[in-house]
Design an enzyme around this catalytic site. Structure first.
Site, PDB file in Angstrom:
ATOM      1  N   LYS A  79      59.461  41.671  47.215  1.00  0.00           N
ATOM      2  CA  LYS A  79      59.367  43.126  47.344  1.00  0.00           C
ATOM      3  C   LYS A  79      59.896  43.532  48.716  1.00  0.00           C
ATOM      4  CE  LYS A  79      55.832  46.815  46.958  1.00  0.00           C
ATOM      5  NZ  LYS A  79      54.384  47.087  46.867  1.00  0.00           N
TER       6      LYS A  79
ATOM      7  N   SER B 142      53.487  50.339  43.136  1.00  0.00           N
ATOM      8  CA  SER B 142      54.750  50.555  43.816  1.00  0.00           C
ATOM      9  C   SER B 142      55.758  49.428  43.582  1.00  0.00           C
ATOM     10  CB  SER B 142      54.518  50.718  45.314  1.00  0.00           C
ATOM     11  OG  SER B 142      53.896  49.563  45.850  1.00  0.00           O
TER      12      SER B 142
ATOM     13  N   SER C 205      49.338  47.990  43.374  1.00  0.00           N
ATOM     14  CA  SER C 205      50.797  47.882  43.265  1.00  0.00           C
ATOM     15  C   SER C 205      51.338  46.545  42.799  1.00  0.00           C
ATOM     16  CB  SER C 205      51.443  48.248  44.598  1.00  0.00           C
ATOM     17  OG  SER C 205      51.427  49.630  44.749  1.00  0.00           O
TER      18      SER C 205
END
Ligand code: GLN
Length: 471
Positions: free
Chosen positions: A64, A139, A163
């Site tokens: 990420k 997210s 997330s």
């Protein structure tokens, strides 16, 4: 696919075995994932940055874009870090490197990990491989979409309020939010420091356990909030005799739950009982009522402090201004999107003189209440279960106009995070053709129990993680 590597179906463990037996070379494995990325990334927008050459000989991984990577652009999904190339590795990136995992690239995220759909990314939303008109969750939508579409065998996300868990649920992956303090936060672009925790996104429970073993442990040098972690036990599917499972009414009979979600979760709970677990209904009223409102005080308050560093001097692009103050104002005006600005305003207000005790101080006290309410249940149960989210993946655009509707997406993932507890989302079926996530919540350091129960249920549920449209 000339190497015969089917990236859609191969687990990371399977890939590791192919390398170990010499059936596939590290280069062939890398090329197979690169070919999948070339075929699907334009549609899915899962990766923001790709690495040209493998920096290891093991099973490739996607990270990420909140995770600092030495020499690889790290944007946190924000324009204000558009050209930021870290000069150091985060501890988790260093751990992956030390384990030989080459970095495929950096995955899309809501700006500074603030969001539940990846639509707050300054680089456009990622799309759900099961249905590209829908969000992959957020997210960490990029990491989940990448794993689900076979663009990466496994990935790392970060979970502040959900997330890792939510995108894993929406894309049919296994996602772990580890016990707070078991994974180093050094080099993670900070959002809400008392909640942020990096976790693995994988196709199987065993892959999840392997990756958790790689990233977890005390970071003596760089993160004094970390602790020694019990050795990770690789789970084998088995029965659930002796496991006591609580089903909190407030997390399960939640208003607006989709019937298909409820049906899949209830079926999984029945399967746990059939495997020998003792299953009982229980209550978690305060945590569910107050978790979300307290989170939206604490997270923005901490974010407003953490984001103060983006001033145009130290990182990223700089806008012009006649003096220092104007330069900083213009840089932040141009570089930050609406959601970070909204949180900075909320957080700064909550922390301002005269309000601190009434808001942030009070929310921290409620957090203790939430922790105690969970602890009391763990005197009677080994794990709690619930849906990860009351709905499946929603259409792109459906919640962007209403921040509160977006915030409510995390109603079920936030309470245990507020208590610092570990939790895991695993697929438990489909509702109208879209994956449903089952959330397991345990006491601190109960990752091994969650892996054991997860592996038993995984074998029983036999969920096919390949999106129907890609078969
Ligand atoms: N959706 C939640 C938020 O916007 C959680 C995000 C996260 O876990 N990073 O804050």
């Amino acid at each position: 696919m000339s190497s015969g590597v089917d990236t859609l179906r191969l687990s990371a463990e399977g890939a590791r075995d192919l390398l170990a037996s010499g059936e596939v070379s590290p280069r062939e494995l890398w090329d197979a994932y690169r070919a999948a990325i070339d075929a699907h990334n334009e549609e899915l927008n899962a990766f923001l940055t790709l690495c040209d050459e493998p920096n290891g000989h093991g099973v490739p991984i996607a990270l990420k874009d909140i995770i600092s990577t030495k020499g690889i652009r790290t944007t946190a999904g924000s324009r204000i870090l558009d050209n930021y190339v870290p000069v150091f590795d985060s501890t988790v990136a260093a751990n992956c490197k030390a384990a030989g995992l080459p970095t495929l690239g950096k995955t899309n995220t809501d700006e500074f990990a603030m969001g539940s759909s990846s639509e707050n990314s300054a680089y456009g939303p990622s799309r759900n491989p099961w249905d590209p008109t829908r969000v992959p969750g957020g997210s960490g939508g990029g990491s989940a979409a990448a794993v689900s579409a076979g663009l990466a065998p496994w990935a790392l996300g970060s979970d502040t309020g959900g997330s890792v868990k939510l995108p894993s649920a929406f894309c049919g992956n296994v996602g772990l939010r580890p016990t707070y303090g078991t994974v180093s936060r050094y080099g993670i672009v900070a959002f809400s420091s008392s909640l942020d925790q990096v976790g693995p996104v994988t196709r199987t429970i065993r892959d999840n356990a392997i990756l958790y073993g790689i990233i977890s442990g005390r970071d003596e040098q760089n993160d004094s909030t970390t602790v020694d972690v019990p050795p990770v036990e690789l789970p084998e599917p088995g029965d659930l005799k002796g496991i006591r499972i609580g089903v909190p009414r407030q997390l399960n009979d939640v208003e607006g739950i989709e019937p298909g979600v409820k049906a899949a979760v209830d079926a999984a709970i029945d399967q746990a009982a059939a495997l020998g677990a003792e299953v009982e209904s229980c209550e978690l009223p305060l945590s569910v009522d107050y978790g979300l409102p307290c989170y939206y005080l604490i997270a923005p308050a901490e974010a407003s402090a953490n984001l103060a560093r983006y001033d145009g001097v130290r990182y990223g692009p700089r806008s012009d201004g006649d003096d220092f103050r104007e330069m900083v104002m213009r840089t932040r005006h141009d570089g930050l999107g609406d959601e970070p600005k909204r949180r900075i305003m909320l957080g700064t207000y909550a922390l301002s003189a005269g309000y601190y005790d009434a808001f942030y101080g009070k929310a921290q006290k409620v957090r203790t209440v939430i922790k105690r309410e969970h602890d009391a249940l763990f005197e009677r149960y080994d794990l709690l279960v619930s849906p990860t989210c009351a709905t499946t993946a929603f259409p792109i655009g459906a919640r962007t106009a209403d921040p509160l509707a977006m915030y409510l997406t995390d109603l079920l993932t936030i309470p245990s995070n507020m208590a610092g507890l570990p939790s895991l989302s695993m697929p438990c079926g489909l509702s109208d053709g879209l994956p449903v996530g089952l959330q397991l919540i345990g006491p601190q350091f109960s990752e091994n129990t969650m892996f054991r129960v997860g592996a038993a249920l995984e074998a029983e549920i036999a969920f096919d993680p390949v999106p129907a449209r890609l078969k």
